[in-house]
Design an enzyme around this catalytic site. Structure first.
Site, PDB file in Angstrom:
ATOM      1  N   LYS A 119       3.001 -20.301 -38.651  1.00 36.36           N
ATOM      2  CA  LYS A 119       2.894 -20.410 -37.195  1.00 36.36           C
ATOM      3  C   LYS A 119       1.666 -19.674 -36.675  1.00 36.36           C
ATOM      4  O   LYS A 119       1.031 -20.121 -35.728  1.00 36.36           O
ATOM      5  CB  LYS A 119       4.141 -19.839 -36.511  1.00 36.36           C
ATOM      6  CG  LYS A 119       5.353 -20.738 -36.601  1.00 36.36           C
ATOM      7  CD  LYS A 119       6.403 -20.302 -35.597  1.00 36.36           C
ATOM      8  CE  LYS A 119       7.694 -21.079 -35.753  1.00 36.36           C
ATOM      9  NZ  LYS A 119       8.718 -20.632 -34.812  1.00 36.36           N
ATOM     10  N   LYS A 202      10.341 -36.152 -41.583  1.00 36.31           N
ATOM     11  CA  LYS A 202      11.666 -35.916 -40.988  1.00 36.31           C
ATOM     12  C   LYS A 202      11.610 -36.135 -39.477  1.00 36.31           C
ATOM     13  O   LYS A 202      10.565 -35.918 -38.854  1.00 36.31           O
ATOM     14  CB  LYS A 202      12.182 -34.520 -41.348  1.00 36.31           C
ATOM     15  CG  LYS A 202      11.704 -33.406 -40.463  1.00 36.31           C
ATOM     16  CD  LYS A 202      12.465 -32.116 -40.735  1.00 36.31           C
ATOM     17  CE  LYS A 202      11.974 -31.087 -39.750  1.00 36.31           C
ATOM     18  NZ  LYS A 202      12.869 -30.373 -38.956  1.00 36.31           N
ATOM     19  N   LYS A 205      11.266 -33.382 -32.928  1.00 37.31           N
ATOM     20  CA  LYS A 205      10.985 -33.518 -31.494  1.00 37.31           C
ATOM     21  C   LYS A 205       9.488 -33.629 -31.219  1.00 37.31           C
ATOM     22  O   LYS A 205       9.081 -34.165 -30.200  1.00 37.31           O
ATOM     23  CB  LYS A 205      11.572 -32.334 -30.722  1.00 37.31           C
ATOM     24  CG  LYS A 205      11.036 -30.990 -31.183  1.00 37.31           C
ATOM     25  CD  LYS A 205      11.651 -29.848 -30.425  1.00 37.31           C
ATOM     26  CE  LYS A 205      11.201 -28.503 -30.948  1.00 37.31           C
ATOM     27  NZ  LYS A 205      12.009 -27.933 -32.016  1.00 37.31           N
TER      28      LYS A 205
END
Ligand code: ATP
Ligand code: LTN
Length: 339
Positions: A119, A202, A205
């Protein structure tokens, strides 16, 4: 003499309020198991809003997403009387324990967390916050403050769970037995849902066109399923490696209806992809529609929603405050008289 009552194992899991809506992948892959476990375990489920501010965020959006995430958890079937469902920032003991745990965590140990590395690289290392760095320690506190026996999570959380276990054991070694060392409970891969528009990745969102959101309208869902990517063959069989698109549609139907894969596939003999897509759309839409309707109803009654949040927080704090008191005592903090 009656046998002593056996306390059901306690589980805790959390989800970030970082989307406007959960999707069918979250539901079939994780949340449905949460619903099941409320009857077999002493279950704690938390919307982790404090974790959601470890990256850039918009305050109004976070507030809205926290409410709608909580509403969705109720709508999918979490019952505030059968489990403890709450919002992280409503229980200050999480961050209070996190501080103590931070003081038990090695800097190098925290630096090895791969999710932080991923991240922080994405956002540019200089822009990462200390909060993102200590994210796993707050997660450990989420778990340890309830003395959870087990933590149902996806594989991506393996390292955070290992850290949680290490911190609990270390605390116990340094200060005496205080914290339960939890087991990771990796949710089976049975319902891994892939992207409708790109079956090689996968469902997520971050790729909305191939994602079936619980709050999508029937029409939007129908459209997404109609244009679901399959393959250039005609045969309907379950083969995730060779036929990920077709297998994904079958998986969703199977997971929702509960029929065996064998009989589901047999029913498609002599039929085409158009039928498979239309049937899957119908099954998914009928499954999602009542959830969406319940969310809309809950969101129209924000006072009731907040009341339920308050109820969950009060239940959670009842457990959390005992652990915090024991931890504070173990590390040598002076107790306030009467508390
Ligand atoms: P993103 O959309 O950013 O990839 P996400 O959809 O994985 O995130 P998370 O908040 O990380 O959302 O996931 C919540 C839970 O849902 C996790 O336990 C995760 O394992 C599960 N989950 C997410 N996507 C899927 C999927 N496609 N299939 C099965 N389970 C999923
Ligand atoms: N990091 C987790 C969310 C999370 C969690 C937790 C999961 C925060 N606290 C405690 C289990 C237990 C995630 O991103 N899925």
């Amino acid at each position: 003499m009656p046998a002593p009552a056996v306390r059901p194992a306690r589980v805790l899991s959390g989800i970030q309020p970082t989307a406007d809506s959960f999707h069918i992948g979250n539901h079939l892959g994780a949340l449905r198991e949460w619903v099941r476990m409320q009857d077999t375990h002493d279950a704690y489920y938390v919307v982790v809003d404090q974790h959601a501010i470890t990256v850039d965020h918009d305050p109004a959006l976070l507030r809205q997403r926290t409410l709608v995430s909580f509403a969705q958890l109720l709508a999918i079937g979490l019952d505030p009387e059968r489990c403890t469902v709450f919002v992280q920032s409503h229980v200050p003991e999480h961050s209070q324990l996190a501080w103590v745990l931070e003081c038990q965590t090695g800097f190098g140990e925290a630096s090895r967390m791969t999710q932080f590395k991923d991240k922080s690289q994405k956002g540019g290392a200089d822009r990462s916050t200390v909060g993102l760095f200590t994210y796993p320690i707050l997660q450990a506190a989420d778990i340890l403050i309830y003395q959870a026996d087990a933590v149902p999570v996806g594989e991506d959380q393996r390292q955070h769970l290992e850290l949680t276990r290490d911190l609990a054991s270390r605390f116990n070694t340094n200060f005496g037995d205080t914290l339960t060392v939890p087991q990771a409970m990796f949710v089976k891969e049975t319902a891994k849902i892939v992207d409708l528009a790109d079956p090689t990745s996968k469902m997520s969102k971050s790729s909305p066109s191939g994602c079936a959101f619980l709050l999508d309208s029937d029409a939007v869902l129908a459209k997404k399923f109609k244009s679901a990517v399959t393959d250039s063959e005609r045969e309907i069989r379950f083969d995730p490696a060779e036929k990920p698109g077709v297998s994904n549609l079958l998986t969703m139907q199977q997971a929702i209806t509960g029929v065996t894969m064998e009989s589901l596939v047999a029913g498609y003999e002599g039929r085409g992809y158009g039928d498979l897509k239309a049937d899957t759309a119908e099954v998914v839409i009928s499954f999602i529609r009542p959830i969406r309707e319940r969310v809309v109803e809950l969101m129209e009654h924000p006072d009731e929603l907040r009341r339920l949040m308050g109820h969950g927080a009060a239940k959670a704090r009842e457990t959390a405050r005992h652990t915090l008191a024991a931890v504070y005592d173990a590390v040598g903090f002076v107790a306030i008289p009467g508390e």
